[in-house]
Design a protein around this motif. Sequence first.
Motif, short mmCIF file in Angstrom:
data_model
loop_
_atom_site.label_atom_id
_atom_site.label_comp_id
_atom_site.label_asym_id
_atom_site.label_seq_id
_atom_site.Cartn_x
_atom_site.Cartn_y
_atom_site.Cartn_z
N GLY A 52 -0.36 0.66 13.33
CA GLY A 52 -1.18 1.87 13.30
C GLY A 52 -0.59 2.94 12.42
N ILE A 53 0.72 3.19 12.55
CA ILE A 53 1.35 4.23 11.73
C ILE A 53 1.37 3.81 10.25
CG2 ILE A 53 3.80 3.59 11.89
CD1 ILE A 53 4.29 6.64 12.47
N HIS A 54 1.48 2.51 10.00
CA HIS A 54 1.45 2.00 8.63
C HIS A 54 0.09 2.29 7.99
CE1 HIS A 54 2.38 -1.74 5.89
NE2 HIS A 54 2.48 -0.60 5.23
N THR A 55 -0.98 2.07 8.73
CA THR A 55 -2.33 2.33 8.21
C THR A 55 -2.56 3.83 8.06
OG1 THR A 55 -3.13 0.28 9.19
CG2 THR A 55 -4.78 1.92 8.59
N ILE A 56 -2.12 4.63 9.02
CA ILE A 56 -2.22 6.09 8.87
C ILE A 56 -1.47 6.54 7.63
CG2 ILE A 56 -1.58 8.31 9.89
CD1 ILE A 56 -2.10 7.01 12.67
N GLU A 57 -0.28 6.00 7.42
CA GLU A 57 0.52 6.36 6.23
C GLU A 57 -0.25 6.07 4.95
OE1 GLU A 57 4.41 4.79 3.74
OE2 GLU A 57 3.67 3.66 5.46
N HIS A 58 -0.79 4.87 4.82
CA HIS A 58 -1.51 4.51 3.60
C HIS A 58 -2.72 5.41 3.39
CE1 HIS A 58 0.03 0.34 2.26
NE2 HIS A 58 0.97 0.91 3.01
N PRO A 117 -6.25 1.96 1.51
CA PRO A 117 -5.64 1.49 0.26
C PRO A 117 -4.39 0.65 0.50
CG PRO A 117 -5.07 3.79 0.63
CD PRO A 117 -5.98 3.37 1.76
N GLY A 118 -4.08 -0.22 -0.44
CA GLY A 118 -2.81 -0.94 -0.42
C GLY A 118 -2.65 -1.92 0.71
N VAL A 119 -3.63 -2.79 0.90
CA VAL A 119 -3.55 -3.74 2.01
C VAL A 119 -3.55 -5.19 1.52
CG1 VAL A 119 -4.43 -2.21 3.79
CG2 VAL A 119 -6.05 -3.51 2.40
N ASP A 120 -2.92 -5.41 0.38
CA ASP A 120 -2.76 -6.78 -0.12
C ASP A 120 -1.32 -6.97 -0.59
OD1 ASP A 120 -2.54 -5.68 -2.75
OD2 ASP A 120 -4.70 -5.84 -3.03
N ALA A 121 -0.97 -8.21 -0.85
CA ALA A 121 0.42 -8.54 -1.20
C ALA A 121 0.87 -7.85 -2.48
CB ALA A 121 0.57 -10.06 -1.33
N PHE A 122 -0.05 -7.58 -3.39
CA PHE A 122 0.29 -6.93 -4.65
C PHE A 122 0.72 -5.48 -4.43
CE2 PHE A 122 -0.91 -4.23 -8.22
CZ PHE A 122 -0.28 -4.87 -9.28
N SER A 123 0.04 -4.77 -3.52
CA SER A 123 0.23 -3.32 -3.41
C SER A 123 0.97 -2.85 -2.15
CB SER A 123 -1.14 -2.63 -3.49
OG SER A 123 -2.00 -3.12 -2.50
N CYS A 124 1.42 -3.77 -1.31
CA CYS A 124 2.12 -3.37 -0.08
C CYS A 124 3.19 -4.40 0.25
CB CYS A 124 1.11 -3.27 1.08
SG CYS A 124 1.86 -2.80 2.64
#
Length: 157
Positions: A52-58, A117-124
């Motif tokens: 949850g905090i990871h998604t809030i951060e992004h 944003p940033g929820v794939d192997a390339f960007s996270c």
Amino acid sequence: MADVESFTLDHTAVKAPYVRLIGTEVGPRGDVIANFDVRFVQPNEGEIPTAGIHTIEHMLASLLRDRLDGVIDISPFGCRTGFHLITWGEPPVADVVAAIGEGLRFIAEEAEWSDVPGVDAFSCGNYRDHSLHSAREWSAEILRQGISRDAFERVGV
């Protein structure tokens, strides 16, 4: 070892959620950066789950840049109770609270998976560890409590 302001803060005296200006630094060319304590959860009483905090951060990384001038970075605390927000200049705490509130409102009420944003192997670096469901629930709870402009008293909520 150098003193770190965060470790001198009485975590038993603060009243989350709040935004607190930790301090400012002036660089060699006169540029000012500000460091804010954006505390969402009462220390030592709870924590936002990692996904949850990871998604809030992004999401806040983008949403705050749309709402507040000079955002350099927003990074979660290791204790998962909130974030450091670093900005160019020193925006008023009330402006930071308003921008964060608008961002959390979007997460809680409107966000869809395609907005994260940033929820794939390339960007996270850990793209599998996200939860929009958790981010929505925590954002709604923080908004329900109100974000104070003072760390030790409930002001402006």
